[in-house]
Design a protein around this motif. Sequence first.
Motif, PDB file in Angstrom:
ATOM      1  N   ASN A   1       3.130   9.459   5.619  1.00  0.00           N
ATOM      2  CA  ASN A   1       3.782   8.246   4.884  1.00  0.00           C
ATOM      3  C   ASN A   1       4.245   8.937   3.332  1.00  0.00           C
ATOM      4  OD1 ASN A   1       2.638   6.221   6.383  1.00  0.00           O
ATOM      5  ND2 ASN A   1       0.772   6.752   5.743  1.00  0.00           N
TER       6      ASN A   1
ATOM      7  N   PHE B   1      -0.193   2.536  -2.456  1.00  0.00           N
ATOM      8  CA  PHE B   1      -1.296   2.214  -2.364  1.00  0.00           C
ATOM      9  C   PHE B   1      -2.063   0.918  -2.516  1.00  0.00           C
ATOM     10  CE2 PHE B   1      -2.351   7.112  -3.372  1.00  0.00           C
ATOM     11  CZ  PHE B   1      -2.184   7.455  -2.022  1.00  0.00           C
ATOM     12  N   ALA B   2      -1.349   0.056  -3.462  1.00  0.00           N
ATOM     13  CA  ALA B   2      -1.902  -1.065  -3.489  1.00  0.00           C
ATOM     14  C   ALA B   2      -1.432  -2.100  -2.446  1.00  0.00           C
ATOM     15  CB  ALA B   2      -1.456  -1.817  -5.155  1.00  0.00           C
ATOM     16  N   ASN B   3      -0.039  -1.881  -1.903  1.00  0.00           N
ATOM     17  CA  ASN B   3       0.479  -2.781  -1.316  1.00  0.00           C
ATOM     18  C   ASN B   3       0.586  -2.425   0.442  1.00  0.00           C
ATOM     19  OD1 ASN B   3       1.541  -5.006  -2.989  1.00  0.00           O
ATOM     20  ND2 ASN B   3       2.008  -3.076  -4.115  1.00  0.00           N
ATOM     21  N   LEU B   4       0.547  -1.017   0.589  1.00  0.00           N
ATOM     22  CA  LEU B   4       0.790  -1.007   1.897  1.00  0.00           C
ATOM     23  C   LEU B   4      -0.613  -0.192   2.646  1.00  0.00           C
ATOM     24  CD1 LEU B   4       4.204   1.303   1.241  1.00  0.00           C
ATOM     25  CD2 LEU B   4       3.729  -1.205   2.125  1.00  0.00           C
ATOM     26  N   GLY B   5      -1.655  -0.201   2.233  1.00  0.00           N
ATOM     27  CA  GLY B   5      -2.834   0.213   2.796  1.00  0.00           C
ATOM     28  C   GLY B   5      -2.859   1.797   3.134  1.00  0.00           C
ATOM     29  N   TRP B   6      -1.987   2.588   2.382  1.00  0.00           N
ATOM     30  CA  TRP B   6      -1.856   3.863   2.823  1.00  0.00           C
ATOM     31  C   TRP B   6      -3.180   4.798   2.413  1.00  0.00           C
ATOM     32  CZ3 TRP B   6       3.746   5.803   1.633  1.00  0.00           C
ATOM     33  CH2 TRP B   6       4.548   5.109   2.452  1.00  0.00           C
ATOM     34  N   SER B   7      -3.560   5.627   2.849  1.00  0.00           N
ATOM     35  CA  SER B   7      -4.723   6.415   2.426  1.00  0.00           C
ATOM     36  C   SER B   7      -4.319   7.695   1.949  1.00  0.00           C
ATOM     37  CB  SER B   7      -5.769   6.595   3.679  1.00  0.00           C
ATOM     38  OG  SER B   7      -5.140   7.174   4.827  1.00  0.00           O
TER      39      SER B   7
ATOM     40  N   ARG C   1      -5.502   9.070  -1.440  1.00  0.00           N
ATOM     41  CA  ARG C   1      -5.525   8.173  -2.339  1.00  0.00           C
ATOM     42  C   ARG C   1      -6.965   8.414  -3.281  1.00  0.00           C
ATOM     43  NH1 ARG C   1      -5.292   1.672  -1.120  1.00  0.00           N
ATOM     44  NH2 ARG C   1      -5.637   1.135  -3.171  1.00  0.00           N
TER      45      ARG C   1
END
Length: 182
Positions: A92, A120-126, A172
Amino acid sequence: MRIIDSPVIETDRLVLRVPRVEDFERFAGMFADESTHHIGGPLPRGDAWRRFLQMPGAWLLQGFGMFSVIEKSTGSWVGQAGPWRPDGWPGNEIGYAFHPDARGKGYATETCAAAIDWAFANLGWSEVIHCIAPANTASQDVARRLGSTRRGPATLPPPLDVHEVDVWGQSRAQWDARRTAR
């Protein structure tokens, strides 16, 4: 047609928004410049147009893509930055590219920090990565300022597999710890 519910992010000096057709002239100017050789340029105008259409397409189909970056003081398009994940990509990415006349002003770091927060807040990426050519020291400096570290070489999907890239990145948790420490 406008992309519904498209985000707009403001920083102290910049506005990040989904690309619009009026951004193309400055985008084409950026990709006409020899300095874009690290990201596939320079490009003739027709190729720049096709490249430009990737981001609105990504926003429409994936719900994210790189933002157009607009300088608040002038209203000028100065670059693009944000989340990017084409098929076969090594992770990502928070990518970035800025017009030659906008470089050296700290815009890349300012924009990418806002884009990382948003992703991080909207896509759920780690985690986030940046794919950077080994010779592109300016982009490496941006990645370092963001707190990313070099993870090693990667192979991009064809036809980009002919380009040498290193992956820089951070989790994150690393990003959050760094933001909290400020």
